[in-house]
Design a protein around this motif. Structure first.
Motif, mmCIF file in Angstrom:
data_model
loop_
_atom_site.group_PDB
_atom_site.id
_atom_site.type_symbol
_atom_site.label_atom_id
_atom_site.label_comp_id
_atom_site.label_asym_id
_atom_site.label_seq_id
_atom_site.Cartn_x
_atom_site.Cartn_y
_atom_site.Cartn_z
ATOM 1 N N LYS A 385 0.834 -1.204 0.000
ATOM 2 C CA LYS A 385 0.000 0.000 0.000
ATOM 3 C C LYS A 385 0.878 1.269 0.000
ATOM 4 O O LYS A 385 0.597 2.231 -0.701
ATOM 5 C CB LYS A 385 -0.938 -0.027 1.220
ATOM 6 N N HIS A 386 1.968 1.238 0.780
ATOM 7 C CA HIS A 386 2.878 2.389 0.807
ATOM 8 C C HIS A 386 3.453 2.646 -0.574
ATOM 9 O O HIS A 386 3.541 3.780 -1.038
ATOM 10 C CB HIS A 386 4.021 2.135 1.804
ATOM 11 N N THR A 387 3.880 1.558 -1.221
ATOM 12 C CA THR A 387 4.524 1.708 -2.535
ATOM 13 C C THR A 387 3.514 2.219 -3.566
ATOM 14 O O THR A 387 3.819 3.121 -4.345
ATOM 15 C CB THR A 387 5.115 0.350 -2.972
ATOM 16 N N LEU A 388 2.308 1.627 -3.537
ATOM 17 C CA LEU A 388 1.296 2.043 -4.517
ATOM 18 C C LEU A 388 0.922 3.513 -4.330
ATOM 19 O O LEU A 388 0.700 4.249 -5.291
ATOM 20 C CB LEU A 388 0.033 1.178 -4.372
ATOM 21 N N PHE A 389 0.888 3.962 -3.080
ATOM 22 C CA PHE A 389 0.548 5.359 -2.802
ATOM 23 C C PHE A 389 1.560 6.284 -3.497
ATOM 24 O O PHE A 389 1.202 7.295 -4.083
ATOM 25 C CB PHE A 389 0.529 5.605 -1.296
#
Ligand code: SAM
Length: 454
Positions: A385-389
């Motif tokens: 989720k962090h990376t996709l954000f």
């Protein structure tokens, strides 16, 4: 993890900062790249030749997960950075994300009595102040020090004023912090007194040539009930000191009566004063020039005197000082000279050798520890989720509107029920509205997205 005194890490400071113990550092000074949109290189033929660093920033320079991690851990900070993007642009956003994520770690590792000095200039100082207020709390802002670099009038003067100052923000972690006033008290130069001091110490003793000023020996207190009141406002005048002290001062020749009948006054000799207290505008430490003895050619090398003042004011002997962007280790040299412990971190492979050689030039022979590891003791809490954000720049992949990290859901582009796989390029972030809409449309009404919720 505890780190030994006199250690230089050759690495990205983020990895090292994450591994340092919470509440373990007394003082942090950092002089990071200023977002000046240029590249710096050491002068050819200098001791530092080969050292270089870039100072321009795009979102591509960042690890995508930093972006999401910041939005997750510190939403207020992420909003402050997004505001900077609106007024300044994406490069400022990228720069502030790089700084913000490191600042959170620096705050964590600082002791409750610790202080941090952030050196920057007008390229980003106003945005950095917002970042600092968010991380440290606005009440822990102590000073903005304006350091005049060279008293220059060079530059494009047809269109404005020469830019000749840096800003150094001083923040403490709490309202109990180390502060040594002697380090910011400058002894008077008796041979070259400035006009203001001469005005203040306007009397000269004919026999000795000593300068002094005459100050009041009485103090006022407000006491409407006292019979000692002798003016209509109910102000009581008392002697400043008790009798014993008054007698001592008379014996030392410090108390004079300028005329018979006058109230005696105190004679304050200039040569008995500790010196002049500095204010937040520092004009007495010139930047290094090509001719300065201590200059080794490292780009943006700062004067040792500047670091000695900062370290002297905000730490005590034996304290641990950290510079996470240490360059040629000016902070470490100053810390060593003042009997503090120190740790330096820099990406440049030159830092370690330069530190060793600068310390030797200063007559200090202790060996410097050189580490290239990343103190991998911290828990990696980053998720897809962090990376996709970061990849999606904080926007929902459906409606393209920016949303807070917590309002986003991880979603399979192609649902697993339809053959979609568990791989990064089959994942996206959707806002709750887009995610619900997609679920409603799907035959099975699958809730695949829940599997990746963090
Ligand atoms: C302005 S210079 C510091 C100069 C230093 N104050 C001195 O007196 O020598 C900034 C330094 O930050 C280093 N740097 C930039 N990004 C870094 C990072 N992510 N981790 C560690 N060092 C970094 C650069 O290599 C450069 O040496």
């Amino acid at each position: 993890m505890k780190v030994e005194n006199r250690t230089i890490f050759e690495n990205d400071n983020l990895h090292v900062l994450r591994g340092l113990d919470t509440n373990s550092i007394d003082l942090i000074y950092l002089d990071p790249p200023f977002n000046s949109n240029r590249t710096y290189e050491a002068s050819v033929g200098s001791e530092a030749a080969g050292a270089a660093f870039k100072d321009f920033w795009t979102l591509d320079d960042l690890d995508n997960a930093s972006h999401g991690e910041l939005a997750d851990r510190e939403p207020e900070l992420y909003h402050a950075i997004s505001a900077a993007e609106f007024s300044h642009g994406q490069s400022m956003k990228a720069y502030l994300i790089m700084m913000g994520i490191r600042m959170l770690e620096m705050f964590r590792i600082l002791k409750p009595t610790g202080t941090l000095y952030l050196h920057c200039d007008d390229n980003a100082s106003h945005y950095l102040k917002t970042v600092m207020d968010t991380v440290f709390g606005k009440d822990n802002f102590r000073n903005e020090i304006i350091w005049q670099r060279a008293a220059t009038t060079k530059g494009n003067l047809k269109k404005g004023l020469a830019r000749d100052s840096d800003s150094i923000f001083r923040y403490s972690k709490s309202d109990t912090f180390t502060w040594n006033v002697e380090a910011v008290t400058i002894p008077y130069d008796m041979a070259n007194l400035d006009a203001k001091t001469k005005r203040q110490y306007y009397c000269v003793e004919p026999e000795t040539g000593r300068r002094f000023s005459l100050t009041s020996l009485t103090a006022q207190t407000y006491d409407p009930n006292s019979h000692l009141t002798y003016d209509v406002m109910g102000v009581v005048r008392t002697w400043r000191w008790a009798e014993a002290r008054m007698r001592k001062e008379i014996a030392a020749g410090h108390i004079v009566q300028t005329r018979p009948g006058n109230v005696p006054r105190y004679k304050r000799y200039l040569d008995e004063q500790k010196g002049k207290r500095l204010n937040n505008i520092w004009v007495d430490i010139p930047n290094l020039t090509a001719r300065s003895k201590e200059r080794i050619g490292y780009p943006t090398q700062k004067p040792i005197a500047l670091l000695e003042r900062i370290i002297g004011a905000s730490s005590n002997p034996g304290d641990m000082v950290l510079d996470p962007f240490c360059g040629c280790a000016t902070t470490c040299v100053a810390a060593e000279r003042l009997q503090r412990q120190w740790i330096g971190i820099d990406l440049s492979p030159k830092s370690y050798k330069l530190t060793q050689s600068r310390l030797q030039q200063n007559g200090m022979l202790e060996p410097v520890i050189h580490r290239k590891d990343t103190l991998k003791f911290y828990k990696q809490k980053r998720t897809y989720k962090h990376t996709l954000f970061g990849i999606q720049d904080g926007k929902c992949n459906g409606c393209q509107v920016p949303f807070p990290f917590r309002s986003m859901r991880v979603d399979y582009v192609v649902a697993t029920s339809k053959g979609g796989i568990d791989a990064a390029d089959n994942l996206q972030l959707l806002c709750s509205a887009c995610s619900s809409m997609k679920e409603e449309k799907s035959d099975a009404g699958t809730t695949d997205s829940k599997r990746f919720k963090s």
